[in-house]
Design a protein around this motif. Sequence first.
Motif, PDB file in Angstrom:
ATOM      1  N   MET A  95      16.339  11.389   1.970  1.00 13.39           N
ATOM      2  CA  MET A  95      15.222  11.301   1.028  1.00 13.39           C
ATOM      3  C   MET A  95      14.573  12.663   0.735  1.00 13.39           C
ATOM      4  O   MET A  95      14.678  13.596   1.528  1.00 13.39           O
ATOM      5  N   VAL A  96      13.894  12.715  -0.398  1.00 13.30           N
ATOM      6  CA  VAL A  96      13.096  13.884  -0.757  1.00 13.30           C
ATOM      7  C   VAL A  96      11.664  13.648  -0.291  1.00 13.30           C
ATOM      8  O   VAL A  96      11.082  12.593  -0.558  1.00 13.30           O
ATOM      9  N   LYS A  97      11.102  14.627   0.400  1.00 14.89           N
ATOM     10  CA  LYS A  97       9.712  14.530   0.807  1.00 14.89           C
ATOM     11  C   LYS A  97       8.818  14.747  -0.417  1.00 14.89           C
ATOM     12  O   LYS A  97       9.051  15.664  -1.214  1.00 14.89           O
TER      13      LYS A  97
ATOM     14  N   GLU B 188       0.817  -1.215   0.000  1.00 14.73           N
ATOM     15  CA  GLU B 188       0.000   0.000   0.000  1.00 14.73           C
ATOM     16  C   GLU B 188       0.850   1.263   0.000  1.00 14.73           C
ATOM     17  O   GLU B 188       0.637   2.174  -0.802  1.00 14.73           O
ATOM     18  N   ARG B 189       1.815   1.326   0.906  1.00 17.64           N
ATOM     19  CA  ARG B 189       2.614   2.551   1.004  1.00 17.64           C
ATOM     20  C   ARG B 189       3.526   2.714  -0.203  1.00 17.64           C
ATOM     21  O   ARG B 189       3.675   3.817  -0.735  1.00 17.64           O
ATOM     22  N   SER B 190       4.130   1.631  -0.643  1.00 20.10           N
ATOM     23  CA  SER B 190       5.010   1.706  -1.804  1.00 20.10           C
ATOM     24  C   SER B 190       4.231   2.146  -3.041  1.00 20.10           C
ATOM     25  O   SER B 190       4.703   2.988  -3.827  1.00 20.10           O
TER      26      SER B 190
ATOM     27  N   HIS C  86       9.712   9.861  -0.374  1.00 17.84           N
ATOM     28  CA  HIS C  86       8.863   9.280   0.663  1.00 17.84           C
ATOM     29  C   HIS C  86       7.870  10.338   1.126  1.00 17.84           C
ATOM     30  O   HIS C  86       8.174  11.539   1.113  1.00 17.84           O
ATOM     31  N   ASP C  87       6.685   9.892   1.530  1.00 16.74           N
ATOM     32  CA  ASP C  87       5.701  10.851   2.043  1.00 16.74           C
ATOM     33  C   ASP C  87       6.096  11.402   3.402  1.00 16.74           C
ATOM     34  O   ASP C  87       5.769  12.527   3.760  1.00 16.74           O
TER      35      ASP C  87
END
Length: 272
Positions: free
Chosen positions: A250-252, A30-32, A237-238
């Motif tokens: 990581m980039v938000k 789901e998250r991916s 990533h969220d």
Amino acid sequence: MQIVKVGNYEVGQGHPLMLMAGPCVLEGYERSLMIGQRTKAICDKLGIPYVFKASFDKANRSSYASFRGPGIEEGLKLLAQIKKDLGVPVVTDIHEPWQAEKAAEVVDILQIPAFLCRQTDLVYAAAKTGKTVNVKKGQFLAPWDMKNVIKKVEEAGNHNIMLTERGASFGYNTLVTDMRGLAIMRELGYPVVMDATHSVQIPGGQGTSSGGQSQYVPHMARAAAAVGIDALFLEVHDNPAEALSDGPNMVKLDNLEKLLTDVLAIDKIVRG
């Protein structure tokens, strides 16, 4: 320059800048998928060819206890489903020769991690699948040394090669990126990729895990676009603070559209 096929895309001189982006490691379906969907929506809006990236196993961890991912069996099932749902090509890294053929049944690009770029059996096994091979330049290699890696892939009869810059070791726990390396590797005749997120990593910087300086990712991406690149690699990533791997560099997702808009503006000038 050799033009490389990735799914329905073509990468290299005269073709649009491609984005390879996603979570560092698969964090469940789901998250991916959500991260991939949000990234794809931005790419569709900006007209950027998009490749989903995520690892089924992160074998190179600072600590034995670090999260590594779902493993190859479950991971490839997840990647196959995400590829189908998103309708985009997929890239994942492999760490051992036996993984190459298995992963090639699902993914479009087999990625060779930087620390393993000189592992002849691994590089050759990836090349023999016929899939595009993206080799990350080792932190210990000069850009011109990548000609030897290229020869290993070509020896297997494969000319679908991409080379990725991700920084070079600079003292302890520090990386530095020599932007000349992008131009030098491009002169070797294959498309080059800038990994702007791992380039700001602080390897082992948190003792049992790596740190990072994500605030500098946009600077690295813009600088690379100014030099001239064929693809950009980003881990997104969220909520990077919750990421199970590489969160600090990581980039938000909320910041991704602005970053890509800036990069595209510079890319247009350079190509113009």
